[in-house]
Scaffold this active site. Structure first.
Site, short mmCIF file in Angstrom:
data_model
loop_
_atom_site.label_atom_id
_atom_site.label_comp_id
_atom_site.label_asym_id
_atom_site.label_seq_id
_atom_site.Cartn_x
_atom_site.Cartn_y
_atom_site.Cartn_z
N HIS A 1 7.25 115.28 -2.58
CA HIS A 1 6.05 115.23 -1.75
C HIS A 1 5.44 116.62 -1.54
O HIS A 1 4.72 116.86 -0.58
CB HIS A 1 6.30 114.52 -0.42
CG HIS A 1 6.43 113.05 -0.56
ND1 HIS A 1 6.32 112.18 0.51
CD2 HIS A 1 6.66 112.26 -1.64
CE1 HIS A 1 6.48 110.94 0.09
NE2 HIS A 1 6.69 110.97 -1.22
N GLU B 1 3.62 101.64 -2.82
CA GLU B 1 4.95 102.06 -2.41
C GLU B 1 4.91 103.19 -1.39
O GLU B 1 5.69 103.21 -0.44
CB GLU B 1 5.76 102.51 -3.64
CG GLU B 1 7.25 102.66 -3.38
CD GLU B 1 7.65 104.02 -2.80
OE1 GLU B 1 8.79 104.16 -2.32
OE2 GLU B 1 6.81 104.95 -2.83
#
Length: 362
Positions: free
Chosen positions: A332, A232
């Site tokens: 992230h 992904e």
């Protein structure tokens, strides 16, 4: 959340599984070990699992209206991804330092100073640290101004290495995967901070849902396929899904910041991301169920975001799709969420797939 729902979903199970997931390195394309964990956990719960050629797992939960192929008109998929951000060795420098190339999208300053593991093709693992090429203020007068970009970053290996040949003798070479230390902390008040909560928090929510269903003897109305993808973060995790699927819910982290309303306590319901709007009816149904279940939720639009549902649609799947997941701060980067958001994600999904009235907080 009411005590009623707390008793339905096993928080200890969800947290312990999440810890195990986070402790297992799985940068995109290097998910062999975490898939062993997924297989073992699925087997314990008594569900069927099959692997696709590219390494995704598909867990089938038969519905009360019949299984796929036996006349069921609707098959619902819930997809989350086990792959994470990471890196690959790009080259071994003359001084034995490793230049690396990112796997997935992140800002270089978010990994500076991070501990990591280098995984060789021979099955060896070496510890290291990510540094800039000018890592010391006592040596480099322009250390602070150095732009944090790939060319200016490197990995220092925790071995007696001074030359390229020294590193190569260890078996390190271009193409070796690098995984980041997750630095997981479970705080007693419910906060969970770690790298890779995107999207292992959602995977834990899905297993929490399956554990509850198995323990309580619940079945979905329609056959459900839980898809756990391995690519992904590089854009094609669930680009292929079984053709019998008619609805797909991507279960992925909710972004926080700017004009977004999601918090770490909320279930995020995404109406639109960079791939375009999600299905109006599915999104509306999820909103209504969140209201019915008295779940803390937020509706947001993510302009810098794509999901496994995006990948499935772009891959040509003839489906309706939606996107939900626990709110995650600093995505992230050094991420954080709360157990409430993870459990409530499982509650909302249970309300969607189980007969209406089965999963109410009232």
């Amino acid at each position: 959340m009411s005590a009623n729902v707390n008793s339905r979903f096993n928080r200890d199970y969800i947290v312990e599984l999440l810890k195990a997931l986070l402790a297992t390195p799985s940068p995109s394309g290097f998910c062999m070990e975490i898939m062993k964990l997924i297989r073992e956990e699925t087997s314990k719960l008594g569900y069927e699992l099959e692997m696709t050629p590219k390494g995704n797992a598909i867990i089938t939960i038969p519905g009360t209206t019949g299984v796929a192929g036996d006349g069921a008109e609707k098959v619902i998929a819930l997809t989350a991804h086990v792959d994470t951000l990471g890196a690959m060795v790009r080259s071994v420098k003359p001084n034995g330092m490793l230049r690396f190339t990112p796997v997935g999208s992140y800002a270089m300053h978010t990994v500076e100073g991070e501990y990591c593991l280098v995984h060789t093709r021979e099955g060896k693992t070496y510890e290291g640290t990510v540094l800039s090429t000018k890592p010391s203020v006592h040596v480099h007068s322009d250390m602070r101004e150095l732009k944090r970009e790939e060319a200016n970053m490197e990995i220092r290996i925790d071995e007696l290495v001074h030359t390229k040949e020294d590193a190569e003798k260890l078996g390190i070479s271009p193409g070796d995967f690098v995984s980041w230390d997750p630095r997981t902390r479970i705080v007693p008040n419910g906060w969970i901070k770690s790298r890779h909560l995107d999207d292992k928090a959602s995977v834990a929510a899905l297993f929490g849902l399956m554990e509850w269903m198995k323990r309580e003897g619940k079945s979905p109305v329609h056959t459900v396929k839980v898809i756990l993808s391995t690519y992904e973060e590089v854009g094609h995790g669930s680009s292929y899904i079984p053709p019998e699927i008619t609805e797909l819910i991507a279960v992925d982290m909710g972004a926080i910041g700017d004009d977004l309303t999601t918090t770490e306590m909320d279930v995020s319901i995404c109406a639109k991301d960079s791939s375009g709007p999600y299905d109006y009816e599915m999104t509306s149904k999820l909103i209504e169920l969140a209201k019915r279940e008295k779940i803390a939720y937020a509706i947001d639009i993510y302009p810098h975001y794509g999901s496994d549902a995006s990948a499935a649609l772009r891959g040509g799947s003839n489906i309706r799709a939606a996107l939900v997941g626990p709110g995650v701060h600093a995505s992230h980067g050094m991420e954080r969420t709360h157990i409430e958001a993870i459990v409530n994600t499982a509650v909302l999904l249970s309300a969607y797939i189980i007969d209406q009235g089965e999963c109410t907080n009232e």
